[in-house]
Design an enzyme around this catalytic site. Structure first.
Site, PDB file in Angstrom:
ATOM      1  CD  GLU B  63      -4.011  -2.521 -91.948  1.00 40.96           C
ATOM      2  OE1 GLU B  63      -3.973  -1.350 -92.372  1.00 40.96           O
ATOM      3  OE2 GLU B  63      -3.008  -3.083 -91.468  1.00 40.96           O
ATOM      4  CG  HIS B 132       2.476  -5.654 -82.098  1.00 38.39           C
ATOM      5  ND1 HIS B 132       2.906  -4.368 -81.893  1.00 38.39           N
ATOM      6  CD2 HIS B 132       2.534  -5.846 -83.441  1.00 38.39           C
ATOM      7  CE1 HIS B 132       3.225  -3.804 -83.053  1.00 38.39           C
ATOM      8  NE2 HIS B 132       3.001  -4.677 -84.003  1.00 38.39           N
TER       9      HIS B 132
END
Lengths: 335, 344
Positions: B63, B132
């Site tokens: 990322e 998450h």
């Protein structure tokens, strides 16, 4: 690959300019920071004087900047580090606006909003960052953009040997290799990550060896020498322009000053800098130029006078420029 | 002539990206699993087939590298869209977001333009636990230099995405998994609605009055708007008129829309799925508190959010800490009985 006489002269002049710029800054930086003009009890006040904040100077590391930038065009992108002046100067960033930025003036590159670690000059395609290892991902992006636009432009990320231990280094090398990006990653190994010696921070001697992990060429330049950097960078830039993908170059270079100005440098042996300066890359390039017959005493004096004038003019411009209005702090969050 | 069809939010987002890619060759998208997979949450579904892998790019799980590359490419004039799969993953690349993407324009005195859209999935409700399920848009709204977009339905999602891609500034675009209309996750059906085929924009900083009412204002965004609308329908049966203000964007924030509604109703509930402490709910409450010279409240301000705990896994635990339709309705009922202190 021997550089042309014109390139050699540019490299020599630019190294002299960088050196004088940094030595001048070392003095200017101290203005207003020492007793008796500061709070009683302090030996030094980082927030005082015309150039406040941290200051990281690159005297000694000139060969890395000029050896690489000698191959670059205006359209090529350079992303530098927290120690960025030599890269900026070699990439053609106007020295007066750069200096004004460090003085926090309205005429500065970023209207005084960035300071010395955050120099942005989109016209000359230069930027840098105060975060270690942060130069590599945006250089990948610039290289990706060049590829997408069908240009033969390249992007260079400079970083220190300390940054080679950051995740961004490995992520960026993999991405650039995977996508065969026209990027050149140039590691300045000045032996110290602030105070920690490379042997104490890094499992291997040469970061160039890490290129093998990504299947790209890795070149170690063992000497702090503009001509050797020039040669290594020449191959890398030519390969990138032709679509041959990225290269990792490591240069063993020397930092003559502290990590930051005011650094007591307790971590390096007394006399180390004196020893390093015996191999000063500027006189050695000068010697080469004289041997080639393109430099003599008269020309040398003229170059030095020109460089001196430019540095003086830039600092004068910065001093004379006005500060931004305080309310301008509220501008430029968005365009 | 417009041709509207009912779309899911995922379809609307993907349609918006596709239309902008057709219009502007500088637009491209990259991220993990966005190409062959079409995005884990469907935001780029069908785009690889139309645009090819040069413009719809799968990336390694790196990322920092690809979000940093988006910044670098944008500085060169490209208009990248990068997908960070879950907002919870920002920890591995935050430096490239908050120190670079968000600040380079400012530090350059406005010279550097970074037209990047960073889109990411948010929210819980399906038992994916603490790493998450977060929302975290409040955290990014806290950092200057990022526009923050959080749509609640497909119509807005398309218009806001097109607006985001055309904006010359970094935009973070947060889609809640529980309103995307995925075939494998329960969702609030109100989030799928009529979406014109043609390209259109929804401007930033303009809240939408999702439902008008006279008694209580509920300020919300994203999936919480859908919950608030369901609560409002229940309250209506009891004679309580609820106005639902969908903020749509946090940065810029439509302060006037909130103030106007609370002036009208005299009661404010902020219902949010982000953490309660030091975030959106406090910010909206403060906006009203600072204007008590203009606004007369009939009841103290109420806030609902995830109390200071990570999102737990087990269903009863998770459902307890995330505000639900019932807790929103109960809060409104309580406010109808509430009183504000009178000056002595």
């Amino acid at each position: 690959m021997e550089p042309s006489a014109e390139k050699l002269m540019w490299m020599y002049e630019t190294m002299l300019l960088i050196r004088e710029y940094e030595e001048t800054m070392a003095n200017v930086y101290l203005e207003g920071k020492l007793p008796p003009n500061i709070q009683k009890g302090l030996a030094f006040d980082i927030g005082s004087g015309p150039v406040p904040g941290e200051m990281h100077l690159a005297a000694g590391q000139e060969p890395v900047a000029v050896g690489v930038c000698a191959h670059l065009r205006k359209e090529d992108t350079v992303v530098g580090t927290h120690r960025p002046h030599h890269f900026a100067i070699a990439k053609g960033v106007p020295v007066d606006a750069m200096t004004a930025e460090m003085f926090g003036k309205a005429t500065g590159l970023g209207h005084g909003k960035g300071g010395h670690m955050h120099l942005f000059d989109p016209e000359h395609k230069f930027s840098c960052s105060g975060i270690v290892g942060a130069s590599l991902p945006p250089a990948c992006g610039a290289a990706l953009a060049a590829k997408k636009m069908g240009k033969d432009w390249v992007a260079v990320a400079f970083f220190g040997e300390g940054a080679a231990n950051q995740g961004t280094f490995h992520e960026a090398l993999n991405l650039a290799a995977l996508w065969s990006l026209p990027a050149i990653f140039v590691c300045e190994d000045n032996k110290y990550a602030i105070s920690v010696e490379k042997s104490e921070s890094t499992a291997i001697h040469s970061d160039a060896d890490r290129a093998a992990a990504y299947g790209i060429p890795g070149v170690a330049v063992a000497k702090n020498d503009a001509l050797e950097v020039y040669e290594a960078a020449g191959e890398a830039v030519a390969r990138a322009r032709k679509g041959g993908g990225p290269t990792l170059i490591e240069v063993k270079t020397d930092r003559y000053m502290g990590h930051f100005q005011g650094d007591a440098e307790v971590y390096r042996p007394k006399g180390e800098v004196g020893e390093l300066r015996k191999n000063d890359p500027i006189p050695s390039l000068g010697k080469h130029l004289r041997a080639r017959g393109i430099l003599d005493d008269g020309k040398d004096a003229a170059i030095r006078e020109k460089v001196h004038g430019l540095v003086q003019k830039s600092y004068e411009f910065a001093r004379q420029s006005a500060y931004p209005e305080p309310r301008e702090a509220l501008q430029h969050v968005f365009v | 002539m417009t041709t509207a069809r009912k779309l899911t939010m995922a379809q609307a987002i993907s349609e918006a990206i596709g239309q902008e890619m057709e219009r502007d060759p500088k637009v491209f998208a990259m991220g993990e699993d966005i190409a062959r997979y079409g995005g884990i949450f469907g935001a780029t579904g069908g785009l690889l087939e139309r645009f090819g892998k040069e413009r719809i790019m799968d990336t390694p799980i790196s990322e920092s590298a690809f979000i940093g590359a988006a910044t670098g490419a944008a500085a060169e004039g490209m208009r990248p869209i990068a997908e960070l799969m879950f907002v919870d993953f920002f920890g591995v690349c935050m430096d490239q977001i908050y120190n670079h993407l968000a600040k380079n324009t400012y530090m350059s005195g406005g010279k550097v333009r970074l037209p990047v859209v960073l889109m990411t999935a948010i929210g819980g409700g399906y038992n994916d636990a603490a790493q998450h399920s977060q929302c975290l848009y409040g955290l990014f709204a806290h950092v200057p230099g990022l526009k923050i977009v959080v749509p609640s339905n497909a119509y807005d999602a398309k218009g806001l995405m097109i607006q985001a891609i055309r904006d010359d500034n970094p935009v973070m675009y947060f889609f809640h998994k529980g309103i995307m209309g995925l075939p494998w996750m329960a969702y609030y059906e109100g989030s799928s609605n009529e979406v014109p085929q043609e390209a259109y924009t929804v401007p930033f900083g303009q809240a939408r009055i999702a439902r008008e009412g006279k008694d209580v204002t509920i300020v919300a965004l994203s999936q919480m708007v859908q919950k608030a609308l369901l609560a409002a329908a229940e309250l209506e049966k009891e004679g309580i008129g609820t106005e639902v203000v969908d903020l749509r964007t946090l940065v810029p924030l439509d302060v006037e829309a909130v103030v106007r509604s609370v002036k009208k109703t005299g009661r404010l509930l902020v219902a949010d799925e982000d953490y309660l402490n030091f975030g959106l709910t406090g910010e909206i409450a403060a906006l009203i508190a600072e204007r008590l010279d203009q606004i007369s409240l009939k009841s103290p301000i109420r806030r609902l959010g995830v109390p200071g705990v990570p999102i737990p896994y087990s269903r009863p635990l998770e459902q307890f800490i995330i505000p639900q339709v019932k807790s929103i309705a109960d809060a409104c009922r309580g406010m109808m009985r509430g009183k504000v202190a009178q000056p002595a």
